[in-house]
Scaffold this motif. Structure first.
Motif, PDB file in Angstrom:
ATOM      1  N   PHE A 100      39.492  38.725  59.294  1.00  0.00           N
ATOM      2  CA  PHE A 100      38.685  38.474  60.292  1.00  0.00           C
ATOM      3  C   PHE A 100      39.202  39.011  61.859  1.00  0.00           C
ATOM      4  O   PHE A 100      40.505  39.161  61.520  1.00  0.00           O
ATOM      5  CB  PHE A 100      38.181  37.079  60.288  1.00  0.00           C
ATOM      6  CG  PHE A 100      39.469  36.101  60.811  1.00  0.00           C
ATOM      7  CD1 PHE A 100      39.423  35.594  62.020  1.00  0.00           C
ATOM      8  CD2 PHE A 100      40.185  35.814  59.697  1.00  0.00           C
ATOM      9  CE1 PHE A 100      40.619  34.739  62.196  1.00  0.00           C
ATOM     10  CE2 PHE A 100      41.019  34.792  60.136  1.00  0.00           C
ATOM     11  CZ  PHE A 100      41.399  34.362  61.238  1.00  0.00           C
ATOM     12  N   ALA A 102      40.770  38.253  64.865  1.00  0.00           N
ATOM     13  CA  ALA A 102      41.234  37.104  65.194  1.00  0.00           C
ATOM     14  C   ALA A 102      41.350  37.198  66.911  1.00  0.00           C
ATOM     15  O   ALA A 102      41.499  36.272  67.484  1.00  0.00           O
ATOM     16  CB  ALA A 102      42.885  37.056  64.988  1.00  0.00           C
ATOM     17  N   LEU A 105      36.845  36.268  66.940  1.00  0.00           N
ATOM     18  CA  LEU A 105      36.328  35.033  66.519  1.00  0.00           C
ATOM     19  C   LEU A 105      36.993  33.849  67.405  1.00  0.00           C
ATOM     20  O   LEU A 105      38.041  34.153  67.827  1.00  0.00           O
ATOM     21  CB  LEU A 105      36.802  34.571  65.219  1.00  0.00           C
ATOM     22  CG  LEU A 105      35.659  35.424  64.169  1.00  0.00           C
ATOM     23  CD1 LEU A 105      36.074  34.549  62.617  1.00  0.00           C
ATOM     24  CD2 LEU A 105      34.258  35.219  64.452  1.00  0.00           C
ATOM     25  N   PRO A 126      44.115  36.798  59.676  1.00  0.00           N
ATOM     26  CA  PRO A 126      43.578  37.313  60.699  1.00  0.00           C
ATOM     27  C   PRO A 126      44.170  38.836  60.903  1.00  0.00           C
ATOM     28  O   PRO A 126      45.360  39.242  60.463  1.00  0.00           O
ATOM     29  CB  PRO A 126      44.328  36.315  61.594  1.00  0.00           C
ATOM     30  CG  PRO A 126      45.618  35.954  60.813  1.00  0.00           C
ATOM     31  CD  PRO A 126      44.851  35.930  59.353  1.00  0.00           C
ATOM     32  N   THR A 128      44.185  42.073  64.002  1.00  0.00           N
ATOM     33  CA  THR A 128      44.077  42.343  65.421  1.00  0.00           C
ATOM     34  C   THR A 128      44.000  43.977  65.598  1.00  0.00           C
ATOM     35  O   THR A 128      44.903  44.560  65.155  1.00  0.00           O
ATOM     36  CB  THR A 128      45.316  41.879  66.128  1.00  0.00           C
ATOM     37  OG1 THR A 128      46.466  42.348  65.872  1.00  0.00           O
ATOM     38  CG2 THR A 128      45.243  40.327  66.229  1.00  0.00           C
TER      39      THR A 128
END
Lengths: 365, 365
Positions: A100, A102, A105, A126, A128
């Motif tokens: 996801f 990070a 979200l 996570p 980035t």
């Protein structure tokens, strides 16, 4: 040129899919709207891309956007679901690893995703900057849209300087005339709120256009950009109204030299930090280093500020096809300031190509 | 009315400070820009409020915004620091409990904050909706700004309907004329991108103004709002161009009834769900429930969409002084649609007061 191009978006997703292996991910849930747009073409405010290693990608939106998703991303299977995380979980078999974003979200949403994924026998990981890094290098269609946005910008700004800038008009009025001109010339909107800073206001880098009336002897900085197909232009010029103090003449020449040095340094293989250093060195040597209070530039594209950074210690290496701004400035509180800025494309060799081509010499109106 | 009012902001912080006790917090780090603005008056893009149980509050910003912070929040001590979390940690003695806004900080920033606070002998505590809940009930100054934004909106929309709407003009042109009028009348900007949806486009709730040319027989939905002092107006009217099909006449009457029912139900003590149910019931009974594809409204203020929710199952109880939209709609794919919307203030007794007072009957132009 049509803005819907299935092949471009498919190619972008293929590049992103290659990253899944390095991250040991079965899927990445892309939730940041600009990243979703870049990967899919979909422009609605509620859309998530589930990008899977298997290639079974899915665009998740809701009923409001069903039609738009079909028009903008016709090649992508889509699902209408208000719970994209739940849907993603249902599509995958444990043990699975889903990434996801990070940095996008919220803490709460990220925690909830991780809890739900764990409950389903998977792991929420996570990530980035995965999409952001790919976005830095523009394809031909993206460059064409940026070029169009920049041409509208310089055409409108040239018109404003030729026809409208004169003592007696307010900063706010100039900003509005300019933004209207962008629309007349085919822009979909502005890239950001126009900065019109006159006289002492030109010493404030982010001055909002005010009711200040332009006066003879003012320096005038206009920082503006049109938006076309989601792509942002960014251009600044500083001009004088009649006779301006010698010091500001000198500072303008200095900033112009620094800006040219920055553009020359923006070559494939250099870093954003190198570009910053090239521009900063010119200003430092002349003794105005303390008055250059910001970074030299930033990446620009689907966002007005995006990767790569172009500032002190910015370590990312430039690659041909990256688009940046180069915008050194010197600000003298109480007196005024000078900033000169272009949106440029990085080339494999030689100086970057400016997309905002409007004379940079000090013009006295 | 001046937008700088130290007493209002101090009163807001006092209300927020009362919540710290219930949450067993020594401090709350407010990072969401709109929440920071509401608590302090500061409008810059980089500002954080450290609100402390001791009353030693601190506005943390950077050098760019020092002057603005002093002007907008003259009563608040401020610090210029690019690392607000570090600063907050240095100001407090362990063991301390500092709340953060878990719906606004990114997952990454929230994790980093928690780690650093633990290292410093404290605890980082996720909080949700603390400021947002206080923001739902507006004070007199806020209502005055909303009223001004709404009056500009209805004045401009009335002018547009009277003077500009006619066969041959495009949706995009109407949107631009309307937005220019907002500015002429003193708005600082638009509350959101104007929706102008004509003919079949009116069946799309969030249609972006296109180059479609208005034709005789079209229904036309315009959803728009001006922004004043940060406060957002939101108003929709649907009109006809000449003779429109009987079915759309009937649907307009139905939506008008549903909207009136919603406004009547928006009374202190009811819930957002009650308002939604009141409007929805009217439309359901007439057999168009499937064509009412969104919630009945939303809170409105410093954000165009804010708490409280006004939708199915929305449980928050309404209080006098809350400001909401009431905007039922019916959408008939291929044919058109009708939406009627007001921004209203909830009263202690009786129906809510609309701030957007423009006739709601079907007008044929």
């Amino acid at each position: 040129m049509s803005q819907v191009n299935v092949a471009d978006h498919r190619a972008r997703r293929a590049r992103l899919r290659e990253r899944l292996g390095a991250l040991d991910l079965d899927a990445l849930l892309v939730t940041e709207p600009v990243n979703v747009r870049w990967c899919t073409g979909f422009t609605g405010s509620n859309g998530q891309l589930l990008l899977r290693a298997t290639g079974e990608d899915l665009l998740i939106t809701d009923a409001r956007y069903d039609e738009r998703a079909g028009a903008e991303a016709p090649d992508l299977p889509r699902a209408l679901d208000r719970d994209p995380v739940g849907l993603a979980i249902r599509r995958m078999s444990p043990p699975f690893r889903v990434g996801f974003e990070a940095e996008h979200l919220t803490w709460q949403a990220g925690q909830r995703l991780r809890e739900r994924v764990i409950d389903a026998g998977g792991a929420g990981v996570p990530t980035t900057g995965e999409v952001e890094e790919l976005r830095t290098v523009k394809d031909e269609r993206e460059i064409a849209l940026l070029r169009e946005a920049c041409e509208i910008t310089t055409s409108a700004l040239g018109w404003l300087l030729d026809e409208q800038v004169q003592p007696g008009i307010t900063e706010a009025r100039l900003a509005r005339l300019l933004e209207d001109r962008f629309l007349d010339l085919g822009a979909e909107g502005v890239a950001f709120d126009t900065i019109v800073a006159s006289g002492p206001n030109a010493a404030i880098p982010h001055h909002a256009p005010s009711d200040r009336v332009l006066q003879r002897g003012d320096m005038l900085t206009i920082d503006c950009g049109a938006r076309v197909g989601g792509y942002h232009a960014d251009c600044t010029r500083t001009v004088g109204l009649g006779h301006v103090p010698d010091l500001l003449h000198d500072v303008h020449r200095l900033v112009q030299q620094a800006q040219a040095a920055g553009r020359s340094a923006a070559v494939a293989g250099a870093t954003g930090g190198d570009v910053d250093a090239a521009a900063r060195q010119v200003i430092d040597k002349a003794g105005f280093g303390q008055e250059f209070v910001h970074g030299t530039g930033h990446g620009v594209g689907l966002e007005i500020h995006e990767a790569p950074a172009v500032a002190r210690r910015a370590a990312a290496t430039l690659v041909a096809g990256m688009t940046l701004t180069v915008e050194p400035g010197v600000y003298l509180p109480g007196l005024g300031g000078v900033r000169i800025e272009d949106t440029v494309v990085v080339n494999a060799d030689g100086p970057a190509t400016p997309l905002t081509d409007l004379p940079r010499e000090l013009r006295l109106l």
